[in-house]
Design a protein around this motif. Sequence first.
Motif, short mmCIF file in Angstrom:
data_model
loop_
_atom_site.label_atom_id
_atom_site.label_comp_id
_atom_site.label_asym_id
_atom_site.label_seq_id
_atom_site.Cartn_x
_atom_site.Cartn_y
_atom_site.Cartn_z
N THR A 195 33.65 50.49 44.68
CA THR A 195 32.96 49.42 45.40
C THR A 195 33.51 48.07 44.97
N LEU A 196 33.76 47.91 43.66
CA LEU A 196 34.30 46.66 43.14
C LEU A 196 35.63 46.31 43.79
N LEU A 197 36.50 47.32 43.89
CA LEU A 197 37.82 47.10 44.47
C LEU A 197 37.71 46.76 45.96
N SER A 201 38.68 43.18 48.04
CA SER A 201 39.47 43.12 49.27
C SER A 201 38.66 42.52 50.41
N GLY A 202 37.37 42.93 50.50
CA GLY A 202 36.52 42.43 51.57
C GLY A 202 36.28 40.93 51.48
N VAL A 203 36.08 40.43 50.25
CA VAL A 203 35.87 39.00 50.05
C VAL A 203 37.10 38.22 50.50
N LYS A 204 38.28 38.73 50.15
CA LYS A 204 39.52 38.06 50.54
C LYS A 204 39.67 38.04 52.06
N ALA A 261 35.43 51.31 32.90
CA ALA A 261 36.72 51.93 32.58
C ALA A 261 37.53 52.22 33.85
N MET A 262 36.88 52.87 34.83
CA MET A 262 37.61 53.23 36.04
C MET A 262 37.85 52.01 36.93
N GLY A 263 36.97 51.01 36.85
CA GLY A 263 37.19 49.78 37.62
C GLY A 263 38.47 49.09 37.19
#
Length: 306
Positions: A195-197, A201-204, A261-263
């Motif tokens: 979701t973070l990733l 991208s969505g914000v950009k 960690a995975m983020g």
Amino acid sequence: MSDSNATLNFLIGFLVSVAASVMNAAGLNLLKLDHVKNSNRPSSLQRNECGRPLWHIGLYLYIASQMVGSTIALNFLKAQWVAPLGSVSLIFNFIFARMLVGTKITKKDIVGTFVVIFSVIWISLMMRPLFIVYFSFLDIITFTLFGIALYCYWILKNDDRKRRDNFFKGIETSRLKKAIGMTMAGVGGLIASQTLLLAKSGVKLFTISITGANQFTDNLSWFILVGLAVTAVLQVYCLNTALKLHDSVLVVPMFYGFYTAMGLVNTMIYLNEISTYPPWALLLVTLGIGSLVYGVLLLSASKEEP
């Protein structure tokens, strides 16, 4: 960007992240408090989540924290910093768990949580991935675990199903609840890391579309938006289910351990920066992730839900 602007952006992003952490911890522990109160009522008086005002308050606080932390903070900070700063929520989680839920805090809880926080900071400072994780492989693992946890939760909700199943009937209900809760917390963290990733991208895409050319002209842009919505809903579901089944002092650190960690790993792979980092740094990240796992295990060993 000048040094003064960079410093101001970091300060704003930091303050926004801390505010989101407070809202996050309060929301999750209100959800836990609501589940505890509802389970203590007679069966005839128990209500579905949608009919419980306290559950709504906790849910909306959590959603607001994600919107503030992931959307606003990403405008001022790099994605690599947003997840680590979110680990501040673990400290507030202790405070709200004690204040709202009345959770007994043990030495192992304190040590385990601070090991997780230290590990998150350590990994963040390195900002390097340990190994290449293909997103397809990550999703296979994530949704396989999610499917298993859903099936186990379905078994758990009905005593007759549990008794009829040869595998589950020999497992104590308290141990099964803990296992499902931990799995849901871990899966929620894995989903939140994506979701973070997607949020970055969505914000950009939104920012460029508002200030210049429309970016929502192809399937990929809409896929990012749909993926963001789906993963956001799924992580809320996983967290809510985990909090139903086990203590927030275990659930929240486990969620943030996987999320952070995975983020970071996902971000490094997405930006194709793996080859730019020396081997010694990967070794240090290995130690950081190892201590992160150790902290989660400490918390797991210390919490046995009544």
